[in-house]
Scaffold this motif. Structure first.
Motif, PDB file in Angstrom:
ATOM      1  N   GLN A   1     -10.378   8.103   5.925  1.00 20.16           N
ATOM      2  CA  GLN A   1      -9.610   8.142   4.672  1.00 20.16           C
ATOM      3  C   GLN A   1     -10.488   8.743   3.579  1.00 20.16           C
ATOM      4  OE1 GLN A   1      -6.358   7.389   4.599  1.00 20.16           O
ATOM      5  NE2 GLN A   1      -6.535   6.959   6.785  1.00 20.16           N
TER       6      GLN A   1
ATOM      7  N   LEU B   1     -10.054   9.543   0.352  1.00 21.89           N
ATOM      8  CA  LEU B   1     -10.110   9.033  -1.019  1.00 21.89           C
ATOM      9  C   LEU B   1     -11.126   7.901  -1.134  1.00 21.89           C
ATOM     10  CD1 LEU B   1      -8.998   9.401  -3.859  1.00 21.89           C
ATOM     11  CD2 LEU B   1      -7.234   7.718  -3.295  1.00 21.89           C
TER      12      LEU B   1
ATOM     13  N   GLN C   1       1.299   7.167   1.622  1.00 16.31           N
ATOM     14  CA  GLN C   1       0.316   8.254   1.699  1.00 16.31           C
ATOM     15  C   GLN C   1      -0.572   8.177   0.467  1.00 16.31           C
ATOM     16  OE1 GLN C   1       1.866  12.105   2.589  1.00 16.31           O
ATOM     17  NE2 GLN C   1       0.087  13.157   1.757  1.00 16.31           N
ATOM     18  N   ALA C   2      -1.871   8.168   0.687  1.00 19.04           N
ATOM     19  CA  ALA C   2      -2.823   8.080  -0.422  1.00 19.04           C
ATOM     20  C   ALA C   2      -2.766   9.351  -1.267  1.00 19.04           C
ATOM     21  CB  ALA C   2      -4.236   7.885   0.112  1.00 19.04           C
TER      22      ALA C   2
ATOM     23  N   PHE D   1      -8.562  -0.403  -3.161  1.00 17.57           N
ATOM     24  CA  PHE D   1      -8.785   0.004  -1.776  1.00 17.57           C
ATOM     25  C   PHE D   1      -8.861  -1.238  -0.900  1.00 17.57           C
ATOM     26  CE2 PHE D   1     -10.563   3.491  -4.227  1.00 17.57           C
ATOM     27  CZ  PHE D   1     -10.055   4.597  -3.567  1.00 17.57           C
TER      28      PHE D   1
ATOM     29  N   LEU E   1      -7.250   1.313  -9.245  1.00 17.53           N
ATOM     30  CA  LEU E   1      -7.158   1.879  -7.908  1.00 17.53           C
ATOM     31  C   LEU E   1      -7.729   0.834  -6.958  1.00 17.53           C
ATOM     32  CD1 LEU E   1      -6.446   4.542  -6.453  1.00 17.53           C
ATOM     33  CD2 LEU E   1      -8.764   5.317  -6.960  1.00 17.53           C
TER      34      LEU E   1
ATOM     35  N   HIS F   1       0.852  -1.189   0.000  1.00 20.08           N
ATOM     36  CA  HIS F   1       0.000   0.000   0.000  1.00 20.08           C
ATOM     37  C   HIS F   1       0.884   1.235   0.000  1.00 20.08           C
ATOM     38  CE1 HIS F   1      -2.830  -3.014   1.542  1.00 20.08           C
ATOM     39  NE2 HIS F   1      -3.760  -2.243   1.001  1.00 20.08           N
TER      40      HIS F   1
ATOM     41  N   LYS G   1      -2.331   1.113  -4.980  1.00 20.12           N
ATOM     42  CA  LYS G   1      -2.877   0.363  -3.851  1.00 20.12           C
ATOM     43  C   LYS G   1      -2.979   1.298  -2.655  1.00 20.12           C
ATOM     44  CE  LYS G   1      -2.141  -4.178  -1.887  1.00 20.12           C
ATOM     45  NZ  LYS G   1      -1.450  -5.425  -2.172  1.00 20.12           N
ATOM     46  N   VAL G   2      -4.218   1.580  -2.232  1.00 18.31           N
ATOM     47  CA  VAL G   2      -4.485   2.570  -1.195  1.00 18.31           C
ATOM     48  C   VAL G   2      -5.040   1.880   0.048  1.00 18.31           C
ATOM     49  CG1 VAL G   2      -5.847   4.612  -0.608  1.00 18.31           C
ATOM     50  CG2 VAL G   2      -4.993   4.317  -2.936  1.00 18.31           C
ATOM     51  N   GLU G   3      -4.390   2.140   1.197  1.00 24.08           N
ATOM     52  CA  GLU G   3      -4.924   1.617   2.453  1.00 24.08           C
ATOM     53  C   GLU G   3      -6.119   2.465   2.848  1.00 24.08           C
ATOM     54  OE1 GLU G   3      -3.534   0.206   6.891  1.00 24.08           O
ATOM     55  OE2 GLU G   3      -2.027   0.805   5.428  1.00 24.08           O
ATOM     56  N   ASP G   4      -7.244   1.797   3.061  1.00 20.90           N
ATOM     57  CA  ASP G   4      -8.497   2.487   3.347  1.00 20.90           C
ATOM     58  C   ASP G   4      -8.876   2.275   4.812  1.00 20.90           C
ATOM     59  OD1 ASP G   4     -10.711   4.028   2.510  1.00 20.90           O
ATOM     60  OD2 ASP G   4     -11.931   2.232   2.273  1.00 20.90           O
TER      61      ASP G   4
END
Length: 112
Positions: A64, A66, A10-11, A28, A26, A7, A57-60
Motif C-alpha cells: 500500500q 500511501l 480505494q485509497a 491508517f 488520515l 475504510h 480511513k485508509v486500509e494499510d
C-alpha cells in the motif's frame, strides 16, 4: 465530514492527499487489527463535534503506497494534516486526549 466508520474502498493517491484543503485526519489501519478496533471509540468521540474535519480511513498493509509514503509502521496511525501538510501524528492512541491535542493544533494552524 465526521467520523468515517469504514475504510475507503480505494485509497487516495499521495497527490490527492497533499491537495486536501483544511483539516484532515488520515487514519491508517485494518479492520482486523485489535489496536485499531480499540481506538475507534476514541477517534469517534474526538471527531463527533468536528464537522469541519475530514476523516479519511485508509486500509494499510503490504504494497500500500500511501502508508509507505507516510512512513507508517504501526496501526492505527493518525496523521493530522492542514491543507495537505502533516502537522502531527499519533500512533496507537490510548485516550481521547492523545487525539484531541494534535487535532486542535492542526485546526488552529489554519487560523494563524
Amino acid at each position: 465530514m465526521p467520523y468515517a466508520a469504514q475504510h475507503l474502498a480505494q485509497a487516495p493517491t499521495r497527490a490527492e492527499v497533499d491537495s486536501l484543503p483544511g483539516t484532515t485526519v488520515l487514519e491508517f489501519g485494518t479492520p482486523w487489527c485489535g489496536h485499531c478496533q480499540r481506538a475507534q471509540p476514541l477517534i469517534e468521540q474526538t471527531l463527533r463535534d468536528r464537522p469541519d474535519v475530514v476523516h479519511v480511513k485508509v486500509e494499510d498493509g503490504p504494497g500500500q503506497r500511501l502508508g509507505r509514503s507516510f512512513g507508517v509502521k504501526l496501526w492505527p496511525t493518525l496523521v493530522f494534516l492542514r491543507d495537505g501538510r502533516e502537522m502531527a501524528r499519533v500512533v496507537r492512541p490510548q485516550d481521547a486526549r492523545a487525539i484531541h491535542a494534535p487535532l486542535h493544533s492542526a485546526s488552529a494552524a489554519g487560523d494563524a
